[in-house]
Design a protein around this motif. Structure first.
Motif, PDB file in Angstrom:
ATOM      1  N   PRO A   9      -6.112  28.335  30.014  1.00  0.00           N
ATOM      2  CA  PRO A   9      -5.116  27.781  29.087  1.00  0.00           C
ATOM      3  C   PRO A   9      -4.647  28.807  28.061  1.00  0.00           C
ATOM      4  O   PRO A   9      -5.409  29.681  27.644  1.00  0.00           O
ATOM      5  CB  PRO A   9      -5.868  26.640  28.400  1.00  0.00           C
ATOM      6  CG  PRO A   9      -6.978  26.277  29.336  1.00  0.00           C
ATOM      7  CD  PRO A   9      -7.357  27.567  30.009  1.00  0.00           C
ATOM      8  N   SER A  22      -2.867  15.975  19.923  1.00  0.00           N
ATOM      9  CA  SER A  22      -1.795  15.630  20.873  1.00  0.00           C
ATOM     10  C   SER A  22      -0.427  16.042  20.347  1.00  0.00           C
ATOM     11  O   SER A  22       0.357  16.676  21.062  1.00  0.00           O
ATOM     12  CB  SER A  22      -1.798  14.124  21.160  1.00  0.00           C
ATOM     13  OG  SER A  22      -3.008  13.754  21.762  1.00  0.00           O
ATOM     14  N   ARG A  26       1.728  19.223  21.932  1.00  0.00           N
ATOM     15  CA  ARG A  26       3.078  19.137  22.514  1.00  0.00           C
ATOM     16  C   ARG A  26       4.033  20.108  21.818  1.00  0.00           C
ATOM     17  O   ARG A  26       4.875  20.747  22.459  1.00  0.00           O
ATOM     18  CB  ARG A  26       3.599  17.710  22.417  1.00  0.00           C
ATOM     19  CG  ARG A  26       2.942  16.769  23.387  1.00  0.00           C
ATOM     20  CD  ARG A  26       3.572  15.370  23.341  1.00  0.00           C
ATOM     21  NE  ARG A  26       2.734  14.427  24.036  1.00  0.00           N
ATOM     22  CZ  ARG A  26       1.766  13.700  23.470  1.00  0.00           C
ATOM     23  NH1 ARG A  26       1.526  13.788  22.181  1.00  0.00           N
ATOM     24  NH2 ARG A  26       1.042  12.880  24.201  1.00  0.00           N
ATOM     25  N   THR A  35       3.325  23.866  29.793  1.00  0.00           N
ATOM     26  CA  THR A  35       3.073  22.431  29.826  1.00  0.00           C
ATOM     27  C   THR A  35       1.905  22.070  28.914  1.00  0.00           C
ATOM     28  O   THR A  35       1.094  22.918  28.545  1.00  0.00           O
ATOM     29  CB  THR A  35       2.787  21.944  31.256  1.00  0.00           C
ATOM     30  OG1 THR A  35       1.670  22.668  31.771  1.00  0.00           O
ATOM     31  CG2 THR A  35       3.998  22.138  32.150  1.00  0.00           C
ATOM     32  N   TYR A  36       1.857  20.777  28.590  1.00  0.00           N
ATOM     33  CA  TYR A  36       0.795  20.247  27.744  1.00  0.00           C
ATOM     34  C   TYR A  36      -0.074  19.312  28.574  1.00  0.00           C
ATOM     35  O   TYR A  36       0.434  18.565  29.420  1.00  0.00           O
ATOM     36  CB  TYR A  36       1.402  19.468  26.565  1.00  0.00           C
ATOM     37  CG  TYR A  36       0.369  18.694  25.787  1.00  0.00           C
ATOM     38  CD1 TYR A  36      -0.521  19.347  24.944  1.00  0.00           C
ATOM     39  CD2 TYR A  36       0.249  17.315  25.927  1.00  0.00           C
ATOM     40  CE1 TYR A  36      -1.491  18.651  24.256  1.00  0.00           C
ATOM     41  CE2 TYR A  36      -0.717  16.615  25.236  1.00  0.00           C
ATOM     42  CZ  TYR A  36      -1.582  17.279  24.404  1.00  0.00           C
ATOM     43  OH  TYR A  36      -2.551  16.585  23.728  1.00  0.00           O
ATOM     44  N   ARG A  37      -1.373  19.353  28.323  1.00  0.00           N
ATOM     45  CA  ARG A  37      -2.313  18.478  29.038  1.00  0.00           C
ATOM     46  C   ARG A  37      -3.387  18.010  28.063  1.00  0.00           C
ATOM     47  O   ARG A  37      -3.831  18.770  27.205  1.00  0.00           O
ATOM     48  CB  ARG A  37      -2.943  19.254  30.194  1.00  0.00           C
ATOM     49  CG  ARG A  37      -3.838  18.445  31.089  1.00  0.00           C
ATOM     50  CD  ARG A  37      -4.163  19.244  32.324  1.00  0.00           C
ATOM     51  NE  ARG A  37      -5.131  18.575  33.177  1.00  0.00           N
ATOM     52  CZ  ARG A  37      -5.564  19.088  34.304  1.00  0.00           C
ATOM     53  NH1 ARG A  37      -5.131  20.262  34.741  1.00  0.00           N
ATOM     54  NH2 ARG A  37      -6.450  18.431  35.025  1.00  0.00           N
ATOM     55  N   ASP A  38      -3.795  16.761  28.229  1.00  0.00           N
ATOM     56  CA  ASP A  38      -4.807  16.144  27.370  1.00  0.00           C
ATOM     57  C   ASP A  38      -5.904  15.597  28.280  1.00  0.00           C
ATOM     58  O   ASP A  38      -5.620  14.769  29.151  1.00  0.00           O
ATOM     59  CB  ASP A  38      -4.131  15.025  26.568  1.00  0.00           C
ATOM     60  CG  ASP A  38      -5.053  14.307  25.616  1.00  0.00           C
ATOM     61  OD1 ASP A  38      -6.266  14.193  25.903  1.00  0.00           O
ATOM     62  OD2 ASP A  38      -4.561  13.832  24.587  1.00  0.00           O
ATOM     63  N   THR A  39      -7.140  16.032  28.081  1.00  0.00           N
ATOM     64  CA  THR A  39      -8.211  15.577  28.974  1.00  0.00           C
ATOM     65  C   THR A  39      -8.488  14.090  28.825  1.00  0.00           C
ATOM     66  O   THR A  39      -8.921  13.455  29.790  1.00  0.00           O
ATOM     67  CB  THR A  39      -9.508  16.395  28.777  1.00  0.00           C
ATOM     68  OG1 THR A  39      -9.943  16.292  27.423  1.00  0.00           O
ATOM     69  CG2 THR A  39      -9.306  17.845  29.180  1.00  0.00           C
ATOM     70  N   ASP A  42      -6.192  12.534  31.178  1.00  0.00           N
ATOM     71  CA  ASP A  42      -6.681  12.764  32.545  1.00  0.00           C
ATOM     72  C   ASP A  42      -7.755  11.735  32.910  1.00  0.00           C
ATOM     73  O   ASP A  42      -7.763  11.192  34.012  1.00  0.00           O
ATOM     74  CB  ASP A  42      -7.278  14.170  32.693  1.00  0.00           C
ATOM     75  CG  ASP A  42      -6.253  15.282  32.622  1.00  0.00           C
ATOM     76  OD1 ASP A  42      -5.032  15.006  32.627  1.00  0.00           O
ATOM     77  OD2 ASP A  42      -6.686  16.451  32.545  1.00  0.00           O
ATOM     78  N   ALA A  74      -9.583  20.900  33.981  1.00  0.00           N
ATOM     79  CA  ALA A  74      -8.426  21.343  33.197  1.00  0.00           C
ATOM     80  C   ALA A  74      -8.547  22.812  32.798  1.00  0.00           C
ATOM     81  O   ALA A  74      -7.559  23.554  32.841  1.00  0.00           O
ATOM     82  CB  ALA A  74      -8.260  20.465  31.957  1.00  0.00           C
ATOM     83  N   HIS A  78      -5.312  24.666  34.408  1.00  0.00           N
ATOM     84  CA  HIS A  78      -4.162  24.458  33.520  1.00  0.00           C
ATOM     85  C   HIS A  78      -3.938  25.694  32.669  1.00  0.00           C
ATOM     86  O   HIS A  78      -4.831  26.115  31.930  1.00  0.00           O
ATOM     87  CB  HIS A  78      -4.389  23.235  32.622  1.00  0.00           C
ATOM     88  CG  HIS A  78      -3.231  22.949  31.727  1.00  0.00           C
ATOM     89  ND1 HIS A  78      -2.030  22.471  32.202  1.00  0.00           N
ATOM     90  CD2 HIS A  78      -3.075  23.104  30.396  1.00  0.00           C
ATOM     91  CE1 HIS A  78      -1.196  22.330  31.184  1.00  0.00           C
ATOM     92  NE2 HIS A  78      -1.805  22.705  30.088  1.00  0.00           N
ATOM     93  N   LEU A  82      -3.881  22.856  26.100  1.00  0.00           N
ATOM     94  CA  LEU A  82      -4.842  21.837  26.494  1.00  0.00           C
ATOM     95  C   LEU A  82      -5.526  21.257  25.263  1.00  0.00           C
ATOM     96  O   LEU A  82      -6.039  22.009  24.425  1.00  0.00           O
ATOM     97  CB  LEU A  82      -5.892  22.454  27.419  1.00  0.00           C
ATOM     98  CG  LEU A  82      -7.025  21.554  27.890  1.00  0.00           C
ATOM     99  CD1 LEU A  82      -6.487  20.428  28.773  1.00  0.00           C
ATOM    100  CD2 LEU A  82      -8.071  22.374  28.644  1.00  0.00           C
TER     101      LEU A  82
END
Length: 176
Positions: A9, A22, A26, A35-39, A42, A74, A78, A82
């Motif tokens: 990441p 969060s 973003r 891109t953005y990802r949140d565990t 998930d 992740a 990713h 993150l």
């Protein structure tokens, strides 16, 4: 700056509920063109239900097993921004995986956390006496957040844009 595909990441955000992981995540992803990802998202997608229901239906140990797997996946797959769930750092293996990564601890006071999300939100570990539980969680977690973090950024009295700018400056990253 765009992270290399399949690489680690670009930024990993840790911190307690209400820190803004969060929202700031973003914002950072937009600035970096990744891109953005949140565990937590998930885990909810995998389980097919909200985290609060996982806690109540299967218990915290089951949730923590799901969380460990989500974080591992992740971190390996990713290359954007993150966000980890607030308790992810409690796991020794997760902390080991974070070694050497651009981890930011988004710190927040109880006052600002309450103002942002309220402590009546569906957060299972804060269900009873939320202010006291939040303090207790932070007492245990703060040393672990600081252990894994390259930088600590306070979110108190700051907009998400100002926090994102502080993170970019701290990591010496440029907008995309």
């Amino acid at each position: 700056m765009t992270a290399a595909a399949g690489g680690p990441p670009a930024v990993v955000l840790v911190g307690p509920p209400g820190a803004g992981k969060s929202t700031v995540g973003r914002e950072l992803a937009g600035h970096l063109g990744v891109t953005y990802r949140d565990t937590d998202a998930d885990i909810e997608a995998l389980a097919g239900k909200p985290i609060a229901e996982i806690f109540f239906d299967e218990g915290e140990p089951h949730f923590r097993d799901l969380e460990r797997a989500a974080v591992r996946d992740a971190l390996a797959g990713h290359d954007g921004v993150l966000s980890l769930g607030g308790g992810a750092v409690m796991d020794d293996g997760t902390r080991a995986l974070l070694t050497g990564l651009p981890v930011i601890f988004l710190d927040v006071s109880l006052h600002d956390a309450v103002r942002r999300v309220g402590l009546d939100a569906p957060r299972p570990l804060l269900a009873v006496n939320p202010r006291q539980r939040w303090r207790e969680l932070m007492e245990r977690r703060r040393p672990l957040y600081t252990e894994v973090a390259r930088v600590v950024v306070s979110t108190d009295d700051r907009t998400p844009q100002a926090v994102a700018a502080a993170v970019l400056d701290a990591l010496q990253l440029k907008d995309a």
